[in-house]
Design a protein around this motif. Sequence first.
Motif, PDB file in Angstrom:
ATOM      1  N   THR A  12      78.928  25.987  59.174  1.00 34.64           N
ATOM      2  CA  THR A  12      78.910  27.421  58.870  1.00 34.64           C
ATOM      3  C   THR A  12      77.457  27.851  58.683  1.00 34.64           C
ATOM      4  OG1 THR A  12      81.074  27.337  57.793  1.00 34.64           O
ATOM      5  CG2 THR A  12      79.649  29.204  57.254  1.00 34.64           C
ATOM      6  N   TYR A  13      77.039  28.835  59.454  1.00 34.14           N
ATOM      7  CA  TYR A  13      75.679  29.371  59.384  1.00 34.14           C
ATOM      8  C   TYR A  13      75.725  30.722  58.686  1.00 34.14           C
ATOM      9  CZ  TYR A  13      75.426  26.019  63.269  1.00 34.14           C
ATOM     10  OH  TYR A  13      75.537  24.913  64.065  1.00 34.14           O
ATOM     11  N   GLN A  14      74.559  31.247  58.334  1.00 35.66           N
ATOM     12  CA  GLN A  14      74.536  32.543  57.681  1.00 35.66           C
ATOM     13  C   GLN A  14      73.272  33.316  58.030  1.00 35.66           C
ATOM     14  OE1 GLN A  14      74.658  31.366  53.524  1.00 35.66           O
ATOM     15  NE2 GLN A  14      72.435  31.459  53.342  1.00 35.66           N
ATOM     16  N   PHE A  15      73.384  34.629  57.997  1.00 36.36           N
ATOM     17  CA  PHE A  15      72.222  35.517  58.111  1.00 36.36           C
ATOM     18  C   PHE A  15      72.475  36.727  57.227  1.00 36.36           C
ATOM     19  CE2 PHE A  15      75.152  36.784  61.458  1.00 36.36           C
ATOM     20  CZ  PHE A  15      75.092  38.167  61.488  1.00 36.36           C
ATOM     21  N   PHE A  16      71.474  37.584  57.087  1.00 34.51           N
ATOM     22  CA  PHE A  16      71.551  38.698  56.150  1.00 34.51           C
ATOM     23  C   PHE A  16      71.232  40.006  56.867  1.00 34.51           C
ATOM     24  CE2 PHE A  16      70.851  34.900  53.773  1.00 34.51           C
ATOM     25  CZ  PHE A  16      71.542  35.066  52.583  1.00 34.51           C
TER      26      PHE A  16
END
Length: 612
Positions: free
Chosen positions: A156-160
């Motif tokens: 699971t990756y994330q960005f904002f």
Amino acid sequence: MDFPVSHQQYNEHDGIRPTEYDENGIPRGGPAYYPGQNMTVPPNADRYEGNFDARTGEPFPHLRRRADGIIGPALMFVNTDLQAATWRGSVLVMAPRGYPPPTVVLNDGTAPSLPFPSVLLDTYKMTVFYRIDIDVLLDVHREKKVEYRVNNTGPTYQFFVPAQTTPWRFCFWSCNGWSLSVSDEDKQKLGGDNVVWDDLLQKHSTVPFHVQVCGGDQLYSDKIWQSDIWKPWLSIKDKIARRDAPFTPEMAAFADDFYFTHYVKCFFMTKFGDSMTTIPISTIIDDHDIWDGIGSYPDYLQNSRVFVQLKEYAFKYWKLYQAHTNQNLARQHGYFGNRGYGWLKNFGPYTAALGPDTRYERSLHQIIEPRTYDMIFERLNGLSPSVRHLVIFLGVPIVYPRLTYIEKTLSGIKSMGLTKLSFIAKQKSLVNIWGEPELSDDMNDHWTSSVHMEERKVFILRLQEFARTRNVRVTFVAGDVHCCGAGRFASANPALPPERDYRFMPQIISSAIMNIPPPNMVIRAVHAGAKTYELDRFTDEKMYRLFELDVNGRSPPNNNTKMLARRNFSSYVEDLENHSMIVNIHVQNENNQGTKAYPVTISALAPGNNVV
């Protein structure tokens, strides 16, 4: 800012194919192990077959960062749709040819999205390039953490993304690699590849960046000319004969293989690769993305069949890896130019970002073609009335000390019979592999080179008129020169404050995030040319004395306070109270641990600025 996500919402097994085996019992699908194969130093490390199974497209173990054989993901910021209050981006994924087209599922803290489908961009041998367009609805007041997965499985990756009413934060860096002349010893003295990258990612983990602008030389492709395949062409002494010599099928096959493989290794096996999973990129191109000095060589070289065709292969892979597009879709994806690939994006409602292509159309006599300049200003005039800042990202600084005395020296190098110029760079040959003065392309690359000064002046005057009529502050950000600093254009009237001066256009120089800084003698030479210059009778330009103290608290070497020869990156944050832009240049510390920040505040342009 943080929106917790329940991992029970995901099925860990969705999208995973059963492991398939070939006749030798080698798995084609999952985490591959090849019995008897030592992958510590892979064979043909610079070729496709040294990194991928040529039968299936499966990456070898040293390339695997996921269990499923997918290369990526790499995030890109596409634009902000101000009318729909929507963030738009794309994800680049590379997969073996036999895999089903990948999808991406997002979760912005509310519920998982439906899978976003992929578009096939291109194939090379057994590897397929896919682009997956994604979008996120912007909240009115809350910044969002967005989690995503490829094929709804694996990491699971994330960005904002910011809210509609919160400031944007972005960073800029350039020169993410090493020149061929840099020794292993010199690399170790600087702390290796990742000192500045580690600092950037640490800051992102504390206060996330919404975009990383990659300012050119995202990789160094000069190594392409070390192959023996070019020797017959390079041995042609007559310039006309060399210009007209064919670009052979063997050259084409080598170029395809080199750029494909070089990108995979430089983009996905590095800290830059890590960053692209969590900070969306927007990239501009500079020479080393293609090869050193491209566009600034004499016409017989620039127009040679080998140069022209090889440049097309370099741009093919820039479009795929860095722009998530291809020749047929580039205009549809927002890239523009008479022949090149510039872009204009909204970093929210108050900041617009322009990334001109200063390489594809470049020649010894021009940087950007006239029709492309017209296209730039047509798009600028269509910006939202809410825009207060226009940030123009250039590969090479547009405000920079004059180097005319070096240009004059280089013009006589051949007749002088010199082969080395030790004060410029240790053991730097003065004649390159094409028989031209080695540093002449570096000099001709600059906006302040004598061959480009008129084009530069016209560009600045048009930007002044845009700033005056639209009440927008114009700022330049550039890299390339392996040092950092700040300068500005401004009205010649010293009594006019920046807030009321539409001619006031600051520039931030931020380079390099990895490559070696220039020797002190070069900085001294540049510093000697850092005077106040006149653009026209209304406008002058100069560099700031930003570095009164070095990172160690002492005066910089030789009191060179305008340019600092240390590795760095820069960060930018909107101040929505007064619409200024808060800039910090983050400079590597002397002990190779972390960075020291040098702040610059860029004020907005006040209403009623149209004072002549």
